[in-house]
Design a protein around this motif. Structure first.
Motif, short mmCIF file in Angstrom:
data_model
loop_
_atom_site.label_atom_id
_atom_site.label_comp_id
_atom_site.label_asym_id
_atom_site.label_seq_id
_atom_site.Cartn_x
_atom_site.Cartn_y
_atom_site.Cartn_z
N ARG A 270 78.91 50.56 33.41
CA ARG A 270 77.60 50.02 33.83
C ARG A 270 76.74 51.12 34.46
NH1 ARG A 270 77.76 47.40 37.95
NH2 ARG A 270 79.87 47.75 38.70
N PHE A 271 77.39 52.22 34.85
CA PHE A 271 76.67 53.36 35.44
C PHE A 271 76.39 54.38 34.35
CE2 PHE A 271 77.11 52.71 40.05
CZ PHE A 271 78.02 51.67 40.07
N SER A 272 75.12 54.71 34.17
CA SER A 272 74.80 55.72 33.15
C SER A 272 73.84 56.75 33.74
CB SER A 272 74.22 55.07 31.90
OG SER A 272 73.16 54.21 32.22
N PRO A 273 74.29 58.01 33.78
CA PRO A 273 73.42 59.09 34.24
C PRO A 273 72.56 59.59 33.10
CG PRO A 273 75.60 59.95 33.80
CD PRO A 273 75.63 58.49 33.44
N LYS A 274 71.40 60.15 33.48
CA LYS A 274 70.55 60.77 32.46
C LYS A 274 69.86 61.98 33.07
CE LYS A 274 69.39 57.57 28.86
NZ LYS A 274 69.06 56.18 29.01
N SER A 275 69.90 63.10 32.36
CA SER A 275 69.27 64.32 32.86
C SER A 275 68.21 64.77 31.87
CB SER A 275 70.34 65.41 33.04
OG SER A 275 69.76 66.59 33.56
N PRO A 276 66.94 64.44 32.12
CA PRO A 276 65.88 64.83 31.19
C PRO A 276 65.62 66.34 31.18
CG PRO A 276 64.97 63.72 33.12
CD PRO A 276 66.45 63.63 33.23
#
Lengths: 110, 111
Positions: B63-69
């Motif tokens: 349920r936890f999703s990291p994102k690094s733009p």
């Protein structure tokens, strides 16, 4: 499994009463031992990194030392503003993953 | 001139909702991290990105999703929030292998 254990859990000192905080670690392939200070409602603030047994580092009233199994944070003549939680962490692996201890909450009474 | 900044500082929401936390660093670091600090103050690594590539992915519910733009930003999205997600979430950054610098945390409370 990598483990970092800190003791005591809490420490109350009188102003000027020197003491030591202990951090013992079982971390395979330790790349560095880090000490942080955390004030209530704030993020951890970096204090020291130690890389090899016998190494010592000092900053004002704080001195950190490292052996093959433990690290100590010595506090000399503490002041009330030294009251905080002190966290110890071991760094391992190519990605420098930090494993933290639960911290030691230090209270210094004037 | 805050070094590592997180928004929001406080987040109060209902169980089942989806929420995001944002993190930005202006230190020129190439590695960013998310940590969770529970009610017992125990700080545990969740994720780490180096140059936008995921390099640490601990046992965390999906349920936890990291994102690094980009290298200066790392966001954390949480789906279907549960009571046990209540904690303080810290973002940190560093040059790889160097001391990590932390933000002041996002206090998440699930009602």
């Amino acid at each position: 499994e990598d483990q970092v254990t800190q003791s005591p859990e809490a420490l109350r000192l009188q102003e000027g009463e020197s003491s030591s905080l202990n951090c013992s670690y079982t971390v395979s392939g330790l790349r560095g031992l880090f000490w942080y200070r955390q004030d209530p409602g704030k993020g951890p603030e970096f204090l020291f990194t130690l890389y090899s047994a016998g190494e010592e580092k000092e900053k004002e009233r704080l001195k950190a030392t490292l052996t093959k199994k433990e690290s100590f944070l010595h506090i000399t003549a503490p002041k009330p503003e030294d009251s905080a939680t002190y966290l110890c962490a071991g760094s391992t692996g190519a990605n420098s993953k930090l494993t933290f201890g639960k911290g030691i909450t230090l209270s210094v009474r004037p | 001139d805050t070094a590592v900044s997180q928004t929001p500082k406080y987040l109060v929401t209902q169980m089942g909702n989806d929420k995001s936390i944002k993190c930005e660093q202006n230190l020129g670091h190439d590695t960013m991290y998310w940590y969770k600090q529970d009610s017992k103050k125990f700080l545990k690594i969740m994720f780490s990105y180096n140059n936008k590539e995921l390099i640490i992915n601990e046992t965390v519910p999906n349920r936890f999703s990291p994102k690094s733009p980009d290298k200066a930003h790392l966001n954390l999205h949480i789906n279907s929030l549960e009571l046990g997600d209540s904690a303080v979430y810290f973002c940190a950054s560093s040059l790889r292998g160097q001391p990590q610098h932390f933000g002041d945390g996002t206090r998440l409370s699930i009602l």
